[in-house]
Design an enzyme around this catalytic site. Structure first.
Site, PDB file in Angstrom:
ATOM      1  N   SER A  64       0.918  -1.415   0.143  1.00 58.99           N
ATOM      2  CA  SER A  64       0.057   0.236   0.003  1.00 58.99           C
ATOM      3  C   SER A  64       0.911   1.411   0.007  1.00 58.99           C
ATOM      4  O   SER A  64       0.345   2.434  -0.131  1.00 58.99           O
ATOM      5  CB  SER A  64      -0.791  -0.010   1.235  1.00 58.99           C
ATOM      6  OG  SER A  64      -1.997  -0.879   0.961  1.00 58.99           O
ATOM      7  N   LYS A  67       0.486   3.420  -2.991  1.00 62.58           N
ATOM      8  CA  LYS A  67      -0.443   4.232  -3.224  1.00 62.58           C
ATOM      9  C   LYS A  67      -0.034   5.885  -3.029  1.00 62.58           C
ATOM     10  O   LYS A  67      -0.742   6.569  -3.665  1.00 62.58           O
ATOM     11  CB  LYS A  67      -1.748   3.943  -2.099  1.00 62.58           C
ATOM     12  CG  LYS A  67      -2.365   2.652  -2.207  1.00 62.58           C
ATOM     13  CD  LYS A  67      -3.185   2.167  -1.071  1.00 62.58           C
ATOM     14  CE  LYS A  67      -3.789   0.687  -1.136  1.00 62.58           C
ATOM     15  NZ  LYS A  67      -4.390   0.536   0.149  1.00 62.58           N
ATOM     16  N   TYR A 191      -3.084  -2.223 -10.513  1.00 64.21           N
ATOM     17  CA  TYR A 191      -3.082  -2.254  -8.734  1.00 64.21           C
ATOM     18  C   TYR A 191      -2.267  -3.238  -8.327  1.00 64.21           C
ATOM     19  O   TYR A 191      -1.241  -2.789  -7.483  1.00 64.21           O
ATOM     20  CB  TYR A 191      -4.489  -2.078  -8.459  1.00 64.21           C
ATOM     21  CG  TYR A 191      -4.712  -1.924  -6.896  1.00 64.21           C
ATOM     22  CD1 TYR A 191      -4.321  -0.902  -6.181  1.00 64.21           C
ATOM     23  CD2 TYR A 191      -4.831  -3.244  -6.208  1.00 64.21           C
ATOM     24  CE1 TYR A 191      -4.638  -0.927  -4.841  1.00 64.21           C
ATOM     25  CE2 TYR A 191      -5.090  -3.365  -4.830  1.00 64.21           C
ATOM     26  CZ  TYR A 191      -4.802  -2.045  -4.105  1.00 64.21           C
ATOM     27  OH  TYR A 191      -4.719  -2.197  -2.779  1.00 64.21           O
ATOM     28  N   TYR A 243      -5.111   3.593   7.952  1.00 64.80           N
ATOM     29  CA  TYR A 243      -6.399   3.062   7.972  1.00 64.80           C
ATOM     30  C   TYR A 243      -6.948   3.272   9.433  1.00 64.80           C
ATOM     31  O   TYR A 243      -6.824   4.595   9.985  1.00 64.80           O
ATOM     32  CB  TYR A 243      -6.370   1.749   7.679  1.00 64.80           C
ATOM     33  CG  TYR A 243      -5.540   1.299   6.597  1.00 64.80           C
ATOM     34  CD1 TYR A 243      -6.140   1.837   5.292  1.00 64.80           C
ATOM     35  CD2 TYR A 243      -4.408   0.647   6.317  1.00 64.80           C
ATOM     36  CE1 TYR A 243      -5.162   1.566   4.090  1.00 64.80           C
ATOM     37  CE2 TYR A 243      -3.730   0.529   5.549  1.00 64.80           C
ATOM     38  CZ  TYR A 243      -4.033   0.937   4.158  1.00 64.80           C
ATOM     39  OH  TYR A 243      -2.904   0.714   3.066  1.00 64.80           O
ATOM     40  N   VAL A 261       0.978  -3.736   3.677  1.00 66.84           N
ATOM     41  CA  VAL A 261       0.941  -5.126   4.592  1.00 66.84           C
ATOM     42  C   VAL A 261       2.172  -5.940   4.290  1.00 66.84           C
ATOM     43  O   VAL A 261       2.077  -7.168   4.969  1.00 66.84           O
ATOM     44  CB  VAL A 261      -0.219  -6.130   4.079  1.00 66.84           C
ATOM     45  CG1 VAL A 261      -1.673  -5.367   4.733  1.00 66.84           C
ATOM     46  CG2 VAL A 261      -0.294  -6.122   2.514  1.00 66.84           C
TER      47      VAL A 261
END
Ligand code: DON
Length: 309
Positions: A64, A67, A191, A243, A261
């Site tokens: 992630s 991103k 992605y 998050y 992760v």
């Protein structure tokens, strides 16, 4: 500024006896194979000096953290109209949650939850073949880190492609609301490959350095984004980068950060340094357990915080 090397050496020493804490992500089968007993850290200052400890040269899956770089590309391409298709609010739910999407008509809460990142990827895909879009991101990351050796771990990408049922669900759901403009397979193909980019802590700290230095990479002299845009990306990392653990991370570390992760975390200390830490064991919200604690120790020792001088 306090001497950085002894600080990260002592953090590494403390972490040595705790290696293996947390739980390696196993919903992506290829990540489940990683030895959890690893810890690395790299700090690159805005003066261009790099300090390392532990497994700072070991490649890991950035997941992630990609991103942040894809969002930077999307903002460069489409500017503020990015925010017509994705919000800027913390989600208060898991990174792969689907519940809010239904209530909020397929507009994801922010660009860092999976749904939001998938929409951002869809924006960068506009006018391109999937291969070109992933190539653009990879070239951008190599340019930021000034390192042509950075590459994609295709095994990890394929592993997620074969098992990413939840991301397929999120993407199909958004397509049904008209918020995904390309075939689901194309957008998710990009992605999964962006998440499978492999980097080490040194490369990652360098790649994030422009965010600590008003949008300009002080080592290469490249101007990447405006000062204002760098501040805004940092604001999103602070409020949404971890998050449902974002509040806790802001409380304990007090710096913008983005986790993955794979166990990596990229942290920005504005005006001071860019920091990358990696340890594969995750806490209950999916962020590196030892990594988060190491960053708290570093921020405390160095006196780095966006909330006070
Ligand atoms: O889409 C996924 O689930 C992964 N490729 C990335 C998730 C992730 O890294 C969440 N971060 N802590």
């Amino acid at each position: 500024m306090q001497n950085i090397q002894p600080v990260i050496d002592s953090i590494y020493d403390i972490m040595q006896s705790r290696l293996g804490e947390g739980k390696v992500a196993d919903y992506i089968p290829e990540l489940a194979k990683i030895d959890p007993k690893q810890f690395g850290m790299a700090v690159t200052t805005v003066e261009g000096e790099t300090f390392v400890a532990g497994n700072a040269q070991t490649q890991f899956s950035i997941q992630s953290i990609s991103k942040v770089f894809m969002l930077t590309l999307a903002l460069g391409k489409t500017g503020e109209s990015v925010w017509k298709r994705v919000g800027r609010e913390p989600s208060g739910s898991a990174f792969n949650s689907i519940v809010q999407l239904e209530r909020e008509s397929g507009i994801p809460r922010n660009p860092f939850v999976n749904a939001g990142a998938i929409v951002v990827t869809d924006m960068v895909l506009a006018g391109h073949q999937p291969r070109e879009a992933i190539g653009e991101l990879l070239r951008f990351i190599r340019y930021l880190a000034d390192d042509e050796t950075i590459s994609i771990d295709n095994k990890v990408a394929q592993s997620e492609q074969a098992t990413g049922y939840r991301n397929f669900a999120l993407a199909n759901f958004m397509r049904s609301f008209g918020n995904l403009h390309h075939p689901v397979e194309h957008t998710l193909g990009v992605y999964f490959h962006q998440c499978a980019i492999s980097m080490n802590c040194v490369q990652l700290a360098r790649a994030g350095l422009f965010l600590a230095n008003r949008g300009r990479n002080p080592i290469t002299g490249h101007s990447v984004v405006s000062d204002r845009r760098a501040r805004r990306i940092n604001a999103l990392m602070l409020t949404c980068g971890h998050y449902d653990g974002s509040g806790d991370f802001a409380y304990h570390v007090g710096l913008p950060g983005k986790s993955g992760v794979g166990g990596g975390i990229l942290v920005v200390a504005p005006g001071k340094a860019s920091v990358a830490v990696w340890s594969p064991g995750l806490n209950e919200v999916g962020n590196s357990a030892l990594g988060s604690e190491a960053l708290e120790m570093l921020a405390n020792e160095m006196g780095w915080s966006v909330f006070g001088a």
